[in-house]
Design an enzyme around this catalytic site. Structure first.
Site, PDB file in Angstrom:
ATOM      1  N   GLY A  49       0.822  -1.252  -0.062  1.00 51.67           N
ATOM      2  CA  GLY A  49       0.071  -0.046   0.080  1.00 51.67           C
ATOM      3  C   GLY A  49       0.826   1.180  -0.113  1.00 51.67           C
ATOM      4  O   GLY A  49       0.228   2.438  -0.036  1.00 51.67           O
TER       5      GLY A  49
ATOM      6  N   GLU B 119       4.082  -6.621   1.883  1.00 49.40           N
ATOM      7  CA  GLU B 119       3.850  -6.938   0.667  1.00 49.40           C
ATOM      8  C   GLU B 119       3.715  -5.581  -0.455  1.00 49.40           C
ATOM      9  O   GLU B 119       2.766  -5.460  -1.174  1.00 49.40           O
ATOM     10  CB  GLU B 119       2.340  -7.734   0.644  1.00 49.40           C
ATOM     11  CG  GLU B 119       2.020  -8.737   1.526  1.00 49.40           C
ATOM     12  CD  GLU B 119       0.636  -9.109   1.697  1.00 49.40           C
ATOM     13  OE1 GLU B 119      -0.357  -8.601   1.190  1.00 49.40           O
ATOM     14  OE2 GLU B 119       0.582 -10.138   2.382  1.00 49.40           O
ATOM     15  N   PRO B 120       4.748  -4.963  -0.496  1.00 50.34           N
ATOM     16  CA  PRO B 120       4.771  -3.835  -1.308  1.00 50.34           C
ATOM     17  C   PRO B 120       4.754  -4.217  -2.995  1.00 50.34           C
ATOM     18  O   PRO B 120       5.327  -5.378  -3.416  1.00 50.34           O
ATOM     19  CB  PRO B 120       6.239  -3.218  -1.109  1.00 50.34           C
ATOM     20  CG  PRO B 120       7.055  -4.409  -0.894  1.00 50.34           C
ATOM     21  CD  PRO B 120       6.276  -5.339   0.080  1.00 50.34           C
ATOM     22  N   GLY B 121       3.940  -3.685  -3.463  1.00 52.82           N
ATOM     23  CA  GLY B 121       3.948  -4.005  -5.003  1.00 52.82           C
ATOM     24  C   GLY B 121       4.282  -2.802  -5.858  1.00 52.82           C
ATOM     25  O   GLY B 121       5.428  -2.726  -6.418  1.00 52.82           O
ATOM     26  N   ARG B 122       3.455  -1.648  -5.699  1.00 53.51           N
ATOM     27  CA  ARG B 122       3.680  -0.469  -6.553  1.00 53.51           C
ATOM     28  C   ARG B 122       5.047   0.297  -5.969  1.00 53.51           C
ATOM     29  O   ARG B 122       5.808   0.565  -7.076  1.00 53.51           O
ATOM     30  CB  ARG B 122       2.455   0.653  -6.234  1.00 53.51           C
ATOM     31  CG  ARG B 122       2.648   1.637  -6.975  1.00 53.51           C
ATOM     32  CD  ARG B 122       1.524   2.753  -6.411  1.00 53.51           C
ATOM     33  NE  ARG B 122       0.148   2.401  -6.034  1.00 53.51           N
ATOM     34  CZ  ARG B 122      -0.932   2.049  -6.848  1.00 53.51           C
ATOM     35  NH1 ARG B 122      -0.846   2.637  -7.910  1.00 53.51           N
ATOM     36  NH2 ARG B 122      -2.052   1.523  -6.265  1.00 53.51           N
TER      37      ARG B 122
ATOM     38  N   ARG C  99      -4.962   2.679 -15.894  1.00 50.23           N
ATOM     39  CA  ARG C  99      -5.010   3.644 -14.986  1.00 50.23           C
ATOM     40  C   ARG C  99      -5.609   4.988 -14.894  1.00 50.23           C
ATOM     41  O   ARG C  99      -6.605   5.347 -14.047  1.00 50.23           O
ATOM     42  CB  ARG C  99      -3.862   3.655 -14.242  1.00 50.23           C
ATOM     43  CG  ARG C  99      -2.978   2.299 -13.577  1.00 50.23           C
ATOM     44  CD  ARG C  99      -1.837   2.386 -12.645  1.00 50.23           C
ATOM     45  NE  ARG C  99      -2.753   2.815 -11.264  1.00 50.23           N
ATOM     46  CZ  ARG C  99      -2.681   3.845 -10.596  1.00 50.23           C
ATOM     47  NH1 ARG C  99      -2.082   5.070 -11.162  1.00 50.23           N
ATOM     48  NH2 ARG C  99      -3.333   4.022  -9.574  1.00 50.23           N
TER      49      ARG C  99
ATOM     50  N   CYS D  31     -11.987   3.255 -29.131  1.00 49.10           N
ATOM     51  CA  CYS D  31     -13.225   4.059 -29.360  1.00 49.10           C
ATOM     52  C   CYS D  31     -14.322   4.467 -28.166  1.00 49.10           C
ATOM     53  O   CYS D  31     -15.201   3.720 -27.891  1.00 49.10           O
ATOM     54  CB  CYS D  31     -14.197   3.327 -30.463  1.00 49.10           C
ATOM     55  SG  CYS D  31     -13.311   3.189 -31.895  1.00 49.10           S
ATOM     56  N   GLU D  32     -13.561   5.259 -27.272  1.00 49.95           N
ATOM     57  CA  GLU D  32     -14.448   5.730 -26.239  1.00 49.95           C
ATOM     58  C   GLU D  32     -13.761   6.911 -25.986  1.00 49.95           C
ATOM     59  O   GLU D  32     -12.494   7.268 -25.912  1.00 49.95           O
ATOM     60  CB  GLU D  32     -13.896   4.639 -24.906  1.00 49.95           C
ATOM     61  CG  GLU D  32     -14.567   3.238 -25.260  1.00 49.95           C
ATOM     62  CD  GLU D  32     -14.773   2.581 -24.092  1.00 49.95           C
ATOM     63  OE1 GLU D  32     -14.941   3.193 -23.039  1.00 49.95           O
ATOM     64  OE2 GLU D  32     -14.821   1.351 -23.916  1.00 49.95           O
TER      65      GLU D  32
HETATM   66  N1  LLP Z   1      -1.175  -7.169  -0.710  1.00 55.39           N
HETATM   67  C1  LLP Z   1      -2.598  -7.357  -1.129  1.00 55.39           C
HETATM   68  C2  LLP Z   1      -3.372  -8.244  -0.467  1.00 55.39           C
HETATM   69  C3  LLP Z   1      -3.024  -6.390  -1.991  1.00 55.39           C
HETATM   70  O1  LLP Z   1      -4.362  -6.455  -2.208  1.00 55.39           O
HETATM   71  C4  LLP Z   1      -2.169  -5.628  -2.855  1.00 55.39           C
HETATM   72  C5  LLP Z   1      -2.967  -4.658  -3.741  1.00 55.39           C
HETATM   73  C6  LLP Z   1      -1.114  -5.401  -2.427  1.00 55.39           C
HETATM   74  C7  LLP Z   1      -0.491  -6.241  -1.326  1.00 55.39           C
HETATM   75  C8  LLP Z   1       0.149  -4.561  -3.241  1.00 55.39           C
HETATM   76  O2  LLP Z   1      -0.324  -3.185  -2.864  1.00 55.39           O
HETATM   77  P1  LLP Z   1       0.559  -1.922  -3.291  1.00 55.39           P
HETATM   78  O3  LLP Z   1       1.801  -1.995  -2.622  1.00 55.39           O
HETATM   79  O4  LLP Z   1       0.637  -1.911  -4.821  1.00 55.39           O
HETATM   80  O5  LLP Z   1      -0.214  -0.842  -3.021  1.00 55.39           O
HETATM   81  N2  LLP Z   1      -5.001  -1.480 -10.028  1.00 55.39           N
HETATM   82  C9  LLP Z   1      -4.939  -0.582  -8.834  1.00 55.39           C
HETATM   83  C10 LLP Z   1      -4.343  -1.267  -7.410  1.00 55.39           C
HETATM   84  C11 LLP Z   1      -4.891  -2.410  -7.114  1.00 55.39           C
HETATM   85  C12 LLP Z   1      -4.200  -2.851  -5.726  1.00 55.39           C
HETATM   86  C13 LLP Z   1      -4.822  -4.070  -5.323  1.00 55.39           C
HETATM   87  N3  LLP Z   1      -4.121  -4.861  -4.160  1.00 55.39           N
HETATM   88  C14 LLP Z   1      -3.925   0.461  -9.274  1.00 55.39           C
HETATM   89  O6  LLP Z   1      -3.741   0.657 -10.401  1.00 55.39           O
HETATM   90  O7  LLP Z   1      -3.907   1.498  -8.735  1.00 55.39           O
END
Ligand code: LLP
Length: 426
Positions: free
Chosen positions: A251, A285-288, A324, A357-358
Site C-alpha cells: 500500500g 507486501e509492497p507492489g507499486r 489507470r 473508440c471511447e
Molecule cells: N497485498 C494485497 C493483499 C493486495 O491486495 C495488494 C494490492 C498489495 C499487497 C499490493 O499493494 P501496493 O503495495 O501495490 O499498493 N490496480 C490498482 C491497484 C490495486 C491494488 C490491489 N491490491 C491501481 O492501479 O492503482
C-alpha cells in the site's frame, strides 16, 4: 477533469535521464528501443527495481522481516526472477501467480497467499507447494482450508486477514481496510476464529495479516492498522496462540505527478514501533512501491488535430494498454523522449488520447506538452505497476511488448502479441 500541471518526472528518478535532449533508461536511449521493438512498449529499469527493493529492505532492518513482493503489480517472469535474485519472497492472489513463481523456481516457503476468493483447486495447489502462509479472508475459506489440509494429511500454515477498519487509499476502488469492504474479517470474528481453532490439528496459526489499501500517502493509517493488529496479537499470545508472522500488507504510495509520499523510513519506523515488542517476524507486501517508478510506457504520436477549440494528440497506446487513467482518473505525466531543450514557453495545452473508440480513452487532459508532430516518441511515466498486467485486447489490439533494461543492454521480456494471439482459443 482537472488541468495537469507541468511535471518533469526525470527529476524524481536517477534511472531515467535526459542526455543532450535524448531520454535514456539507464544506459539505453529510448528511441533506440522504440526503433527495434516498436510501440507501444513497456520499458523497465532493472536497477530501479533493485534500488527500491534494497531501500525497502533496509528501512525495516531493525526487526526480523521479509519482503513479499505483491506479484499482481507486475508479474513479468523476468521481473519476478530479478526480485527473487535480490532475495524477495512473494505475495500471490491466484493459482496463475503461483504457476508463474513455480516456473522460475521460487520455493513455496517464499510464498504467501492472499485473496478473498481462493478456489478449492488453488488451495490444493498451494498446500502441495508447502507455501509459507495462507492469509485467510473468511470463516468459509477457513473451513475449506481445514478440510483440504485434512485431506492432504498436513496442517495448513494460516493467518486471518483482519480488517482493521481504517480508511486509507488513493481512490475508492483501491481502499480495502474499512469494515464495510469485502476484504478480511473484523477484529471480533478474528478473535473468535483464532480461539475456536486453537487446538486444531489442521490449522496451524502461523500468522495474522492486514492490507488496508493502495497508493496510501500518509503514515497514520498504517500506524493505526499496525497498532490494532498488535493489540490482537497480544490478546492471542495471552490465550496461548503465538502467530509467528505479522503481515502488514502493501500500500505504500509513490509519486506519479504532484503526490508527496512520506519517507520510507518514517513509514517503516511507525510499523516497527507498533510491533517490535511482539517478537513476530514482519511480512510486507509492497507492489507499486517497488516497480511503479521503474517503468514507462512509450508510445508514438499518430496525429494531431483540433476539435472544438481543443488540441488533441492521438497516440498509438490506448486504454487497453494502460488503464489507470481511464479507470481511476490517475495522472501520469507524459513527456517527449526527444526534447531539444525547448523553452517552457513553447509548451501548449493539449489532450493526449488513445485510438480506442471511447471518450474515456484519454491519458492526460489539458496537459502542457512541447510541440509534437506525427512519429514523435512520447513517454508515459510511472507505468511499472498495474500497467501491463492489466492490459487487455479491447478493440482487438495486441498487447504491448515489455523490455527490461540492465545497464547498457536491453532485452525483450515479453514479445508483442500478434494477430494470431488475438484469436487463440476462439
Ligand atoms: N497485498 C494485497 C493483499 C493486495 O491486495 C495488494 C494490492 C498489495 C499487497 C499490493 O499493494 P501496493 O503495495 O501495490 O499498493 N490496480 C490498482 C491497484 C490495486 C491494488 C490491489 N491490491 C491501481 O492501479 O492503482
Amino acid at each position: 477533469m482537472r488541468k495537469t500541471p507541468y511535471i518533469d518526472p526525470a527529476r524524481y528518478t536517477r534511472f531515467f535521464s535526459y542526455r543532450r535532449g535524448h531520454l535514456f533508461c539507464e544506459g539505453v536511449e529510448l528511441e533506440k528501443i522504440a526503433r527495434r521493438a516498436g510501440t507501444p512498449a513497456y520499458i523497465y529499469s532493472g536497477a530501479s527495481v533493485t534500488d527500491a527493493y534494497r531501500r525497502f529492505d533496509r528501512a525495516f532492518s531493525a526487526v526480523p522481516h521479509r519482503i513479499c513482493y505483491a506479484v499482481k503489480a507486475n508479474s513479468n517472469l523476468q521481473l519476478l526472477r530479478h526480485l527473487a535474485r535480490l532475495g524477495s519472497a512473494f505475495d500471490i492472489v491466484s493459482g496463475g501467480e503461483l504457476y508463474r513463481l513455480r516456473r522460475i523456481g521460487v520455493k513455496g516457503s517464499h510464498i504467501v497467499f492472499s485473496g478473498v476468493g481462493k478456489t478449492r483447486e488453488e488451495i490444493r495447489e498451494a498446500l502441495r507447494e508447502k507455501i509459507l502462509l495462507f492469509n485467510v479472508e473468511s470463516e468459509a475459506e477457513l473451513e475449506l482450508l481445514a478440510g483440504e489440509a485434512a485431506r492432504a494429511g498436513r496442517a495448513a500454515p494460516a493467518g486471518l486477514r483482519v480488517n482493521p477498519d481504517v480508511q486509507a487509499g488513493g481512490h475508492p476502488h483501491i481502499s480495502t481496510g474499512h469494515r464495510r469492504h469485502k476484504f478480511g474479517v473484523d477484529l471480533g470474528d478474528a478473535r473468535r476464529l483464532y480461539l475456536a481453532h486453537r487446538h486444531s490439528r489442521v490449522i496451524d496459526w502461523q500468522g495474522i495479516s492486514a492490507h488496508i489499501g493502495s497508493q496510501i500517502l500518509e503514515v497514520s493509517p498504517f500506524r493505526r492498522a499496525a497498532r490494532r493488529l498488535a493489540g490482537l496479537v497480544r490478546e492471542l499470545q495471552a490465550a496461548g496462540i503465538s502467530p509467528r508472522y505479522l503481515d502488514l500488507g502493501g500500500g505504500f504510495g509513490v509519486r506519479y505527478a504532484g503526490e508527496h509520499p512520506p519517507d520510507l523510513e518514517r513509514y517503516a519506523a511507525a510499523m516497527v514501533q507498533a510491533i517490535r515488542a511482539l517478537g513476530c517476524t514482519l511480512l510486507l507486501e509492497p507492489g507499486r512501491a517497488l516497480v511503479a517508478p521503474a517503468g514507462v510506457l512509450i508510445t508514438r504520436v499518430l496525429y494531431t488535430k483540433r476539435n472544438g477549440g481543443r488540441t488533441f494528440v492521438v497516440v498509438d497506446a490506448g486504454m487497453n494498454d494502460f488503464q489507470r487513467p481511464a479507470l481511476y482518473g490517475a495522472v501520469h505525466p507524459i513527456t517527449k523522449a526527444q526534447s531539444p531543450g525547448s523553452k517552457a514557453a513553447s509548451r501548449t495545452r493539449v489532450d493526449i488520447v488513445g485510438p480506442v473508440c471511447e471518450t474515456g480513452d484519454s491519458f492526460l487532459h489539458d496537459a502542457l506538452l512541447e510541440p509534437v508532430t506525427p512519429g514523435d516518441l512520447l513517454v508515459l511515466w510511472g507505468a511499472g505497476a498495474y500497467g501491463s498486467v492489466a492490459a487487455s485486447n479491447y478493440n482487438s489490439r495486441p498487447r504491448p511488448t515489455e523490455i527490461l533494461v540492465k545497464g547498457s543492454t536491453f532485452r525483450v521480456v515479453r514479445r508483442r502479441e500478434t494477430r494470431a494471439d488475438l484469436i487463440r482459443g476462439e
